[in-house]
Design an enzyme around this catalytic site. Structure first.
Site, short mmCIF file in Angstrom:
data_model
loop_
_atom_site.label_atom_id
_atom_site.label_comp_id
_atom_site.label_asym_id
_atom_site.label_seq_id
_atom_site.Cartn_x
_atom_site.Cartn_y
_atom_site.Cartn_z
N CYS A 114 39.30 36.50 32.89
CA CYS A 114 40.27 36.48 33.97
C CYS A 114 39.82 37.35 35.14
O CYS A 114 38.83 37.06 35.80
CB CYS A 114 41.64 36.86 33.42
SG CYS A 114 43.02 36.43 34.48
N HIS A 115 40.52 38.44 35.41
CA HIS A 115 40.17 39.36 36.49
C HIS A 115 39.22 40.46 36.02
O HIS A 115 38.81 41.31 36.81
CB HIS A 115 41.44 39.99 37.09
CG HIS A 115 42.22 39.04 37.93
ND1 HIS A 115 43.04 38.07 37.39
CD2 HIS A 115 42.31 38.90 39.28
CE1 HIS A 115 43.60 37.38 38.37
NE2 HIS A 115 43.18 37.87 39.52
N GLY A 116 38.88 40.48 34.74
CA GLY A 116 37.96 41.49 34.20
C GLY A 116 36.65 41.61 34.96
O GLY A 116 36.12 42.71 35.13
#
Length: 184
Positions: free
Chosen positions: A112-114
């Site tokens: 995801c936004h990792g």
């Protein structure tokens, strides 16, 4: 493939605002495969999850970031959520922790936004990866080849787009991390 990750030690780096299922589902899978998982955080005692549209459960911090040693771990998991990596990327110790895994050529999984943390650690240039679609311009500007695929495994890094992709993400994590545990 039961216990494919036996004796492997996996760091899970998060702070408040991580997407709940992006930590809990991969961690359950890692534990079931025989890995030892530790939640690492700048927070000392616990971190609070984001669960889709509201605050979720709290998770115990196993090792505070200032006490965590990257050389102790065999692999790294970076859950997403919007707030979590946005906060961590401004923490020089968190960025250094992530970079240490790449410098040591240890496997990393980010969802995801990792991958925002990967940009800050300056490790995406020349890598093929995916993420939540809103990060594609940032990743391309940092030199990555961004693709809109469920999961991408490339050069010791597994990335995935969103919670719906977790089954494929988990499968790719086992494949990549088990290669590391065989080599260790």
């Amino acid at each position: 493939m039961e216990n494919a990750l036996n004796k492997m030690k996996v760091a899970i780096l998060v702070t408040d605002g991580f997407e709940q299922v992006e930590l809990t589902k991969p961690r359950e899978m890692l534990d079931a495969q025989g890995a030892t998982t530790h939640v690492i955080s700048p927070q000392r005692d616990e971190v609070k999850a984001w669960n889709s549209t509201d605050w979720g459960q709290t998770v115990k911090v196993d090792v505070p970031l200032d006490s965590a040693r990257p050389d102790y771990y065999d692999a790294l998991l970076l859950p997403g959520g919007v707030m979590n990596p946005d906060s961590l990327r401004t923490n020089k110790d968190a960025v250094a922790f992530v970079k240490a895994f790449f410098d040591a050529r240890k496997p990393v999984a980010a969802i995801c936004h990792g991958p925002q943390l990967l940009i800050e650690a300056d490790v995406v240039k020349g890598r093929k990866l995916t993420s939540y679609p809103s990060l594609q311009t940032d990743l391309k500007n940092a030199g990555a080849e961004w693709v809109n695929e469920e999961v991408v495994s490339s050069d010791g890094l597994v990335t995935s787009r969103k919670p719906d992709d977790i089954p494929a993400f988990n499968k790719a994590i086992v494949e990549l991390f088990s290669q590391q545990s065989v080599e260790a």
